[in-house]
Design an enzyme around this catalytic site. Structure first.
Site, PDB file in Angstrom:
ATOM      1  N   THR A   5      -1.820   6.219   0.517  1.00  0.00           N
ATOM      2  CA  THR A   5      -2.136   7.674   0.046  1.00  0.00           C
ATOM      3  C   THR A   5      -3.141   8.450   1.063  1.00  0.00           C
ATOM      4  O   THR A   5      -3.315   7.791   2.256  1.00  0.00           O
ATOM      5  CB  THR A   5      -3.139   7.671  -1.259  1.00  0.00           C
TER       6      THR A   5
ATOM      7  N   GLU B 192      -7.396   4.405  -6.676  1.00  0.00           N
ATOM      8  CA  GLU B 192      -8.223   5.752  -6.242  1.00  0.00           C
ATOM      9  C   GLU B 192      -9.565   5.474  -6.422  1.00  0.00           C
ATOM     10  O   GLU B 192      -9.934   5.131  -7.387  1.00  0.00           O
ATOM     11  CB  GLU B 192      -7.571   6.925  -7.360  1.00  0.00           C
TER      12      GLU B 192
ATOM     13  N   TYR C 167     -13.438   7.867 -12.744  1.00  0.00           N
ATOM     14  CA  TYR C 167     -13.227   6.942 -12.026  1.00  0.00           C
ATOM     15  C   TYR C 167     -13.766   5.541 -12.429  1.00  0.00           C
ATOM     16  O   TYR C 167     -12.906   4.612 -12.414  1.00  0.00           O
ATOM     17  CB  TYR C 167     -13.970   6.860 -10.448  1.00  0.00           C
TER      18      TYR C 167
ATOM     19  N   LYS D  63     -11.769   2.208 -13.796  1.00  0.00           N
ATOM     20  CA  LYS D  63     -11.910   0.785 -13.351  1.00  0.00           C
ATOM     21  C   LYS D  63     -12.465  -0.456 -14.591  1.00  0.00           C
ATOM     22  O   LYS D  63     -11.847  -1.342 -14.487  1.00  0.00           O
ATOM     23  CB  LYS D  63     -12.773   0.966 -12.190  1.00  0.00           C
TER      24      LYS D  63
ATOM     25  N   ASP E 187       0.795  -1.122  -0.017  1.00  0.00           N
ATOM     26  CA  ASP E 187      -0.037   0.076  -0.144  1.00  0.00           C
ATOM     27  C   ASP E 187       0.990   1.080  -0.001  1.00  0.00           C
ATOM     28  O   ASP E 187       1.840   1.240   0.858  1.00  0.00           O
ATOM     29  CB  ASP E 187      -0.839  -0.147   1.265  1.00  0.00           C
TER      30      ASP E 187
ATOM     31  N   ILE F 176       1.956   0.601  -6.301  1.00  0.00           N
ATOM     32  CA  ILE F 176       1.660  -0.567  -7.214  1.00  0.00           C
ATOM     33  C   ILE F 176       1.997  -0.186  -8.700  1.00  0.00           C
ATOM     34  O   ILE F 176       2.124  -1.299  -9.478  1.00  0.00           O
ATOM     35  CB  ILE F 176       0.278  -1.199  -7.365  1.00  0.00           C
TER      36      ILE F 176
ATOM     37  N   THR G  64     -16.099  -2.772  -9.539  1.00  0.00           N
ATOM     38  CA  THR G  64     -17.164  -1.967  -8.964  1.00  0.00           C
ATOM     39  C   THR G  64     -18.556  -2.046 -10.068  1.00  0.00           C
ATOM     40  O   THR G  64     -18.112  -2.096 -11.182  1.00  0.00           O
ATOM     41  CB  THR G  64     -16.861  -0.540  -8.846  1.00  0.00           C
ATOM     42  N   ASP G  65     -19.465  -2.035  -9.469  1.00  0.00           N
ATOM     43  CA  ASP G  65     -20.894  -1.852 -10.433  1.00  0.00           C
ATOM     44  C   ASP G  65     -20.871  -0.662 -11.207  1.00  0.00           C
ATOM     45  O   ASP G  65     -21.784  -0.529 -12.204  1.00  0.00           O
ATOM     46  CB  ASP G  65     -22.232  -1.774  -9.495  1.00  0.00           C
ATOM     47  N   GLU G  66     -20.034   0.279 -10.838  1.00  0.00           N
ATOM     48  CA  GLU G  66     -20.157   1.682 -11.728  1.00  0.00           C
ATOM     49  C   GLU G  66     -19.698   1.511 -12.974  1.00  0.00           C
ATOM     50  O   GLU G  66     -19.918   2.131 -13.975  1.00  0.00           O
ATOM     51  CB  GLU G  66     -19.248   2.725 -11.092  1.00  0.00           C
TER      52      GLU G  66
HETATM   53  P1  NAD Z   1     -10.136   3.228  -0.267  1.00  0.00           P
HETATM   54  O1  NAD Z   1      -9.717   4.660  -0.829  1.00  0.00           O
HETATM   55  O2  NAD Z   1     -10.517   3.328   1.104  1.00  0.00           O
HETATM   56  O3  NAD Z   1      -8.730   2.867  -0.270  1.00  0.00           O
HETATM   57  C1  NAD Z   1      -7.865   2.669  -1.381  1.00  0.00           C
HETATM   58  C2  NAD Z   1      -6.427   2.119  -0.803  1.00  0.00           C
HETATM   59  O4  NAD Z   1      -5.420   1.793  -1.899  1.00  0.00           O
HETATM   60  C3  NAD Z   1      -5.716   2.818   0.345  1.00  0.00           C
HETATM   61  O5  NAD Z   1      -5.015   2.278   1.270  1.00  0.00           O
HETATM   62  C4  NAD Z   1      -4.363   3.635  -0.742  1.00  0.00           C
HETATM   63  O6  NAD Z   1      -3.476   4.058   0.314  1.00  0.00           O
HETATM   64  C5  NAD Z   1      -4.092   2.688  -1.554  1.00  0.00           C
HETATM   65  N1  NAD Z   1      -3.533   2.908  -2.836  1.00  0.00           N
HETATM   66  C6  NAD Z   1      -4.306   3.957  -3.581  1.00  0.00           C
HETATM   67  N2  NAD Z   1      -3.184   4.257  -4.587  1.00  0.00           N
HETATM   68  C7  NAD Z   1      -2.165   3.496  -4.688  1.00  0.00           C
HETATM   69  C8  NAD Z   1      -1.183   2.749  -5.339  1.00  0.00           C
HETATM   70  N3  NAD Z   1      -0.619   3.607  -6.382  1.00  0.00           N
HETATM   71  N4  NAD Z   1      -0.245   1.867  -4.777  1.00  0.00           N
HETATM   72  C9  NAD Z   1      -0.590   1.264  -3.744  1.00  0.00           C
HETATM   73  N5  NAD Z   1      -1.747   1.464  -3.012  1.00  0.00           N
HETATM   74  C10 NAD Z   1      -2.440   2.535  -3.155  1.00  0.00           C
HETATM   75  O7  NAD Z   1     -10.824   2.157  -1.044  1.00  0.00           O
HETATM   76  P2  NAD Z   1     -12.042   1.124  -0.907  1.00  0.00           P
HETATM   77  O8  NAD Z   1     -13.220   1.984  -0.701  1.00  0.00           O
HETATM   78  O9  NAD Z   1     -11.458   0.398   0.285  1.00  0.00           O
HETATM   79  O10 NAD Z   1     -11.917   0.477  -2.267  1.00  0.00           O
HETATM   80  C11 NAD Z   1     -11.187  -0.810  -2.513  1.00  0.00           C
HETATM   81  C12 NAD Z   1     -11.278  -1.272  -3.898  1.00  0.00           C
HETATM   82  O11 NAD Z   1     -12.639  -1.671  -3.987  1.00  0.00           O
HETATM   83  C13 NAD Z   1     -11.178  -0.290  -5.142  1.00  0.00           C
HETATM   84  O12 NAD Z   1     -10.447  -0.953  -5.986  1.00  0.00           O
HETATM   85  C14 NAD Z   1     -12.634   0.117  -5.195  1.00  0.00           C
HETATM   86  O13 NAD Z   1     -12.622   0.356  -6.839  1.00  0.00           O
HETATM   87  C15 NAD Z   1     -13.441  -1.027  -5.145  1.00  0.00           C
HETATM   88  N6  NAD Z   1     -14.606  -0.934  -4.587  1.00  0.00           N
HETATM   89  C16 NAD Z   1     -14.816  -0.119  -3.547  1.00  0.00           C
HETATM   90  C17 NAD Z   1     -16.242   0.174  -3.316  1.00  0.00           C
HETATM   91  C18 NAD Z   1     -17.058   0.847  -2.701  1.00  0.00           C
HETATM   92  O14 NAD Z   1     -17.921   1.099  -2.152  1.00  0.00           O
HETATM   93  N7  NAD Z   1     -15.875   1.618  -1.515  1.00  0.00           N
HETATM   94  C19 NAD Z   1     -17.474  -0.557  -4.139  1.00  0.00           C
HETATM   95  C20 NAD Z   1     -16.857  -1.400  -5.182  1.00  0.00           C
HETATM   96  C21 NAD Z   1     -15.601  -1.560  -5.392  1.00  0.00           C
HETATM   97  O1  DAU Z   2     -21.089   1.647  -6.343  1.00  0.00           O
HETATM   98  C1  DAU Z   2     -19.848   1.211  -6.182  1.00  0.00           C
HETATM   99  C2  DAU Z   2     -18.998   2.531  -5.671  1.00  0.00           C
HETATM  100  O2  DAU Z   2     -19.513   3.184  -4.580  1.00  0.00           O
HETATM  101  C3  DAU Z   2     -17.437   2.426  -5.559  1.00  0.00           C
HETATM  102  O3  DAU Z   2     -16.909   1.829  -6.923  1.00  0.00           O
HETATM  103  C4  DAU Z   2     -16.610   3.630  -5.187  1.00  0.00           C
HETATM  104  O4  DAU Z   2     -15.207   3.583  -4.925  1.00  0.00           O
HETATM  105  C5  DAU Z   2     -17.394   4.416  -4.025  1.00  0.00           C
HETATM  106  O5  DAU Z   2     -16.764   5.562  -3.518  1.00  0.00           O
HETATM  107  C6  DAU Z   2     -18.967   4.362  -4.379  1.00  0.00           C
HETATM  108  O6  DAU Z   2     -19.235   5.483  -5.196  1.00  0.00           O
HETATM  109  P1  DAU Z   2     -20.613   6.390  -5.138  1.00  0.00           P
HETATM  110  O7  DAU Z   2     -20.268   7.635  -5.915  1.00  0.00           O
HETATM  111  O8  DAU Z   2     -21.683   5.505  -5.238  1.00  0.00           O
HETATM  112  O9  DAU Z   2     -20.248   6.794  -3.599  1.00  0.00           O
HETATM  113  P2  DAU Z   2     -20.252   8.233  -2.749  1.00  0.00           P
HETATM  114  O10 DAU Z   2     -20.355   7.626  -1.241  1.00  0.00           O
HETATM  115  O11 DAU Z   2     -19.464   9.164  -3.371  1.00  0.00           O
HETATM  116  O12 DAU Z   2     -21.704   8.811  -3.029  1.00  0.00           O
HETATM  117  C7  DAU Z   2     -23.156   7.917  -2.629  1.00  0.00           C
HETATM  118  C8  DAU Z   2     -24.262   8.678  -3.097  1.00  0.00           C
HETATM  119  O13 DAU Z   2     -24.307   9.870  -2.391  1.00  0.00           O
HETATM  120  C9  DAU Z   2     -24.130   9.258  -4.496  1.00  0.00           C
HETATM  121  O14 DAU Z   2     -25.395   9.077  -5.399  1.00  0.00           O
HETATM  122  C10 DAU Z   2     -23.656  10.543  -4.603  1.00  0.00           C
HETATM  123  C11 DAU Z   2     -24.349  11.000  -3.162  1.00  0.00           C
HETATM  124  N1  DAU Z   2     -23.667  11.938  -2.272  1.00  0.00           N
HETATM  125  C12 DAU Z   2     -22.386  11.789  -2.022  1.00  0.00           C
HETATM  126  C13 DAU Z   2     -21.508  12.558  -1.246  1.00  0.00           C
HETATM  127  C14 DAU Z   2     -19.960  12.284  -0.943  1.00  0.00           C
HETATM  128  C15 DAU Z   2     -24.258  12.981  -2.101  1.00  0.00           C
HETATM  129  O15 DAU Z   2     -25.556  13.282  -2.182  1.00  0.00           O
HETATM  130  N2  DAU Z   2     -23.585  14.066  -1.260  1.00  0.00           N
HETATM  131  C16 DAU Z   2     -22.127  13.807  -0.976  1.00  0.00           C
HETATM  132  O16 DAU Z   2     -21.687  14.707  -0.120  1.00  0.00           O
END
Ligand code: NAD
Ligand code: DAU
Length: 329
Positions: A36, A78, A143, A147, A33, A56, A119-121
């Site tokens: 960041t 990211e 983003y 992905k 890791d 990475i 991700t579903d996105e």
């Molecule tokens: P996060 O942002 O909380 O954590 C990301 C981690 O990756 C951090 O620890 C950061 O330091 C590390 N990182 C970033 N750039 C790096 C680099 N260049 N080299 C090494 N490490 C690096 O992310 P998260 O929410 O835990 O998501 C993790 C994974 O799951 C991601 O691939 C994301 O796309 C996927 N994902 C997230 C969600 C969600 O709802 N959060 C949903 C579906 C998929």
């Molecule tokens: O669906 C999976 C994704 O979920 C992951 O791949 C992403 O890494 C993760 O960040 C997340 O993306 P979203 O954009 O869906 O999540 P976020 O928490 O940023 O926002 C959730 C919803 O809430 C979205 O419709 C935007 C809205 N929102 C978000 C923020 C931060 C607001 O209305 N106000 C806000 O301040």
């Protein structure tokens, strides 16, 4: 077994490591890791895990970290959509090129299985129905596009090099240790401070909520039982509009229902995500968390762990990078 986890200092990676330590106590875990802004050593405090602080995108560091590993579970990325709208550079570098570096290392080190966490996105906004793994990809934010590019790269390594890869695509995760820029932890911590939650646009966007512990179980299942080259959706147990979620959290936290600031909408804001998870269920997956229980438990975690989130909100003026982008309506 020895497993390389990338991004283990982040939200889902650290929860996955916690799960692995309990579910597979004999496995050795190496965490790579870069640390960041989203990577937080406090997320793994007290756990027996070797963490290598490297990027990475650095082939030598990746080769070294992967030495002797049977499995790779790749989370590092990211991840915040709003940041990708303001500046896409780091997203393309880490999410696409970083994945390529890992794939090349996995081939030369002959790892047995490589799970790419996606991700579903990548499916884009779907007005009705449920996205299936074979559906076409239509990412709408930088983003999501980064992905989707990584997903396709993983696929190409399977077809071209017979790389032993699997892809998971999950919906919105929630639970402990989520950086408080994401909607749910931002909402909970703002409400704890009697501050409004900034609702983007009309708040009618639909998200599918997956407890991070269920996500971790789904990933481990795919790692051990998934068919190489395949994609698996991992969806949640509850789908709702953002405005419903806000009102639900306000009620649970006994705050007034007008503690909401309507701000401009996110650019290119996807209206709805929804996943068909029948393929994962055929592997034997069942959710352990209902949304009601998971949400109450998550609120309680942020209430009990102010010392974890407070420094993150204070650091550098919280969300100052967004202030210009999201004006009050
Ligand atoms: P996060 O942002 O909380 O954590 C990301 C981690 O990756 C951090 O620890 C950061 O330091 C590390 N990182 C970033 N750039 C790096 C680099 N260049 N080299 C090494 N490490 C690096 O992310 P998260 O929410 O835990 O998501 C993790 C994974 O799951 C991601 O691939 C994301 O796309 C996927 N994902 C997230 C969600 C969600 O709802 N959060 C949903 C579906 C998929
Ligand atoms: O669906 C999976 C994704 O979920 C992951 O791949 C992403 O890494 C993760 O960040 C997340 O993306 P979203 O954009 O869906 O999540 P976020 O928490 O940023 O926002 C959730 C919803 O809430 C979205 O419709 C935007 C809205 N929102 C978000 C923020 C931060 C607001 O209305 N106000 C806000 O301040």
């Amino acid at each position: 077994m020895k497993v390389l986890v990338t991004g283990g200092l982040g939200f889902i990676g650290s929860n996955f490591i916690r799960h692995l330590l309990k579910a597979r106590p004999s496995w050795k875990i190496v965490n790579l890791d870069k640390q960041t802004y989203a990577g937080n050593p406090a997320n793994l405090k007290g756990l027996k895990v070797e963490t290598i602080k490297k990027d990475i995108c650095d082939p030598k560091a990746v080769d070294r970290a992967m030495k002797g590993c049977d499995f790779v579970v790749h989370f590092a990325a990211e991840t915040h959509v709003d940041r990708s709208i303001l500046d896409a550079g780091a997203f393309l570098k880490t999410n696409i090129l970083g994945t390529q570096v890992l794939l090349d290392a996995a081939l030369s080190q002959q790892v047995r299985r490589f799970v790419h966490v996606s991700t579903d996105e990548v499916y884009g906004s779907i007005p009705k129905g449920y996205s299936k793994e074979g559906d076409h990809l239509e990412p709408n934010s930088p983003y999501a596009a980064s992905k989707a590019a990584a997903d396709l790269l993983v696929r190409s390594y399977f077809v071209t090099h017979k790389a032993p890869v699997l892809v998971t695509r999950a919906s919105n995760n929630y639970g402990p240790y989520q950086y408080p820029e994401k909607a749910l932890p931002l909402m909970i911590t703002n409400f704890m401070e009697d501050k409004p939650f900034p609702q983007y646009g009309d708040g009618k966007q639909v998200r599918d909520w997956l407890h991070v512990a269920d996500h971790a179980r789904g990933i481990l299942l795919v790692l051990e039982k998934g068919i190489l080259g395949e994609v698996y959706n991992i969806g949640g147990s509850y789908t709702c509009q953002n405005r419903e979620l806000i009102q639900r959290v306000l009620r649970l936290m006994k705050q007034p229902n007008d503690l909401v600031a309507r701000v401009e909408d996110r650019k290119g804001h996807d209206r709805r995500y929804a996943l068909d998870c029948s393929k994962l269920k055929r592997l034997g997956f069942r959710h352990a968390y209902g949304f009601d229980e998971g949400l109450r438990q998550t609120i309680a975690w942020y209430q009990d762990n102010e010392a974890w989130w407070r420094p993150l909100k204070v650091a550098g003026g919280y969300r100052s990078y967004l202030q210009k982008a999201y004006k009050r309506k």
